[in-house]
Scaffold this active site. Structure first.
Site, mmCIF file in Angstrom:
data_model
loop_
_atom_site.group_PDB
_atom_site.id
_atom_site.type_symbol
_atom_site.label_atom_id
_atom_site.label_comp_id
_atom_site.label_asym_id
_atom_site.label_seq_id
_atom_site.Cartn_x
_atom_site.Cartn_y
_atom_site.Cartn_z
ATOM 1 C CE LYS A 77 4.716 -32.527 -20.205
ATOM 2 N NZ LYS A 77 4.756 -33.711 -19.301
ATOM 3 C CB SER A 152 1.047 -33.996 -17.998
ATOM 4 O OG SER A 152 2.412 -34.343 -17.983
ATOM 5 C CB SER A 176 3.273 -37.332 -18.067
ATOM 6 O OG SER A 176 2.339 -36.891 -17.133
HETATM 7 N N1 GLN Z 1 -0.958 -38.072 -14.129
HETATM 8 C C1 GLN Z 1 0.108 -37.982 -13.176
HETATM 9 C C2 GLN Z 1 -0.046 -36.731 -12.349
HETATM 10 O O1 GLN Z 1 -0.981 -36.042 -12.542
HETATM 11 C C3 GLN Z 1 1.441 -38.034 -13.861
HETATM 12 C C4 GLN Z 1 1.949 -36.737 -14.305
HETATM 13 C C5 GLN Z 1 3.292 -36.860 -14.945
HETATM 14 O O2 GLN Z 1 3.790 -37.950 -15.193
HETATM 15 N N2 GLN Z 1 3.907 -35.718 -15.171
HETATM 16 O O3 GLN Z 1 0.752 -36.436 -11.511
#
Ligand code: GLN
Length: 486
Positions: A77, A152, A176
């Protein structure tokens, strides 16, 4: 598409000499070349470096005989720092940022014989559930290219689902890794908070953030976790707790296992196909000798507001460092204050700005008690819900996502709708617990569904064992998407 090789199969082939690491690497690069123009899993492909590294492994085969990831291509990532390789967090503000050091997980992957092939797309600074917040364009779901892959860590999930790499690393703050894994039909693991060093992970919510693997199987995740977990002098929150041999625990044994299902929580708002698939998966585990117990998580319904208050507060503080002075984008205004604000105005996207403003607001003198402090108190209640549940059960099972992957653009203009997609994932992050998503079926439209298993702190072993046992009885994980190549 045939089922692509797993991490374990790839590693075994390289160690036995059946395949060279260079050959495996070339195949991964060819798949990226063919499929990435339509899927956009990768921002940066480090083909030359990867081939040089693979060749080095081939010429020193004896040295890598016991290496758990010998010759395994890996996608990272793009919020994980790589020495000499651009690391953008999918943000304009870091578009040209080249870190001068490797994250601890990267050093450990290298030592284990992995071959890093590139950096994967994600939501900007890992803020989002669809990769649509990437400043460089979204990734697409290999099962339906007009749909989001989740986020994400969407690029990392796409890379594995599309057979580009058998392993990629993602990061979690609120789901994410698990959510895109579920939406792309692959395996995702969010380790216990502190299980894996955060050194070199661009910070979002420091009391939540964890790096973890995306793979095809629970066994592959167990191998990868064994490599990246463990204490680190560079991160004081990385636990000193010993790292067990996670693969040794994959015995297929599920008799006597107690699985808690929060059925009240699942009564509303869950897609019917998802609910059906998850119930069938729980039946499969029951048939293997597990006991299913109904549990209550009374405060889970507050998980979304609590998460979005605390995570944005932490984000607003963490992102203050991007000021145009130390790294990344710098606006050419002469006056210092103007340079700061123009840099941030130009460099951050809409969602990141929204969260910085929200986080700054909830931390402000007049509102701290009402929002931030209150949220932290409810966070403790959510943690206690799990502690009580884990007195009666060993694993908590529920869907990973209440909805299947949606169409690109469908929720982009409505941040609240987007946040609601995280309802089942964020509580594990709030409580610091380990959790996995394992493929458990498809919707009527053939979109992947994930079963989420949450465990006690530092008991990754039990959820991995449960997921591995489930995979022995099912074939979902073997399904591969029909990939449109250009
Ligand atoms: N969807 C969640 C957010 O927007 C989780 C993001 C993540 O785990 N980095 O914060």
């Amino acid at each position: 598409m045939n089922t692509p090789a797993t991490l374990a199969e790839t590693r075994d082939a390289v160690v036995s000499g059946a395949r060279s690491a260079a050959d495996v690497c070339r195949e991964a690069l060819a798949r990226i070349d063919a499929a990435d123009p339509s899927l956009h899993a990768f921002h940066t492909v480090t083909a030359e470096r990867a081939l040089a590294r693979a060749t080095e492994i081939d010429t020193n085969r004896a040295r890598f005989r016991g290496a758990p990831l010998a010759g395994v291509p890996v996608g990272l990532k793009d919020n994980i720092c790589t020495n000499g390789v651009r690391t953008t967090a999918s943000s304009r503000i870091l578009e040209t940022f080249v870190p001068p050091y490797d994250a601890t997980v990267v050093t450990r992957l290298h030592a284990a014989g992995a071959v890093l092939v590139g950096k994967t797309n994600c939501d900007e600074f890992a803020m989002g559930s669809s990769t649509e917040n990437s400043a460089f364009g979204p990734s697409r779901n290999p099962w339906a290219a007009d749909r989001i892959p989740g986020g994400s860590s969407g690029g990392s999930a796409v890379a594995v689902a599309a057979g580009m790499t058998p392993l990629s690393l993602g990061s979690e703050t609120g789901g994410s890794i698990r959510q895109p894994a579920a939406m792309c039909g692959v395996f995702g693991l969010k380790p216990t908070y502190g299980r894996v060093s955060r050194y070199g992970l661009l910070a979002f919510g420091s009391s939540f953030d964890q790096i973890g693997p995306v793979t095809r199987t629970a066994r592959d995740a167990a191998i990868a976790l064994g490599v990246i977990a463990g204490a680190d002098p560079a991160d004081s929150t990385a636990s000193l707790e010993a790292v067990p041999d996670y693969t040794a625990g994959l015995t297929g044994e599920t008799r006597g296992l107690r699985i808690g299902v929060p059925s009240r929580l699942l009564e509303t708002g869950v897609d019917a196909d998802i609910l059906r698939a998850v119930r069938t998966a729980i039946d499969t585990l029951r048939a293997r000798g597990a006991t299913i117990v109904d549990i209550e998580l009374p405060h889970a319904k507050y998980a979304i507001p609590v998460y979005y208050l605390v995570a944005t507060a932490e984000a607003s503080s963490n992102l203050a460092r991007y000021d145009g002075v130390r790294y990344g984008l710098r606006d050419t205004q002469n006056e210092l204050g103007a340079m700061y604000s123009r840099t941030r105005e130009r460099g951050f996207g809409a969602e990141v700005k929204r969260r910085i403003m929200l986080g700054t607001y909830v931390l402000s003198a007049g509102y701290y008690d009402a929002y931030y402090l209150k949220a932290q108190q409810v966070r403790t209640l959510i943690l206690r819900d799990y502690a009580q549940a884990f007195e009666r059960v060993d694993v908590v099972a529920m869907p990973t996502s209440p909805i299947p992957p949606f169409k690109l653009g469908e929720r982009a203009s409505d941040p609240l709708q987007m946040y609601l997609a995280d309802i089942f994932t964020v509580s594990a992050n709030l409580a610091g617990l380990p959790a996995v998503s394992v493929p458990c079926g498809f919707t009527a439209d053939r979109l992947p569904i994930g079963l989420q298993l949450t465990g006690r702190a530092f008991d990754e072993g039990t959820i991995l064992r449960t997921a591995d046992a489930y995979e022995r009885d099912t074939e979902w994980w073997k399904q591969a998407p029909p990939i449109a190549t250009r």
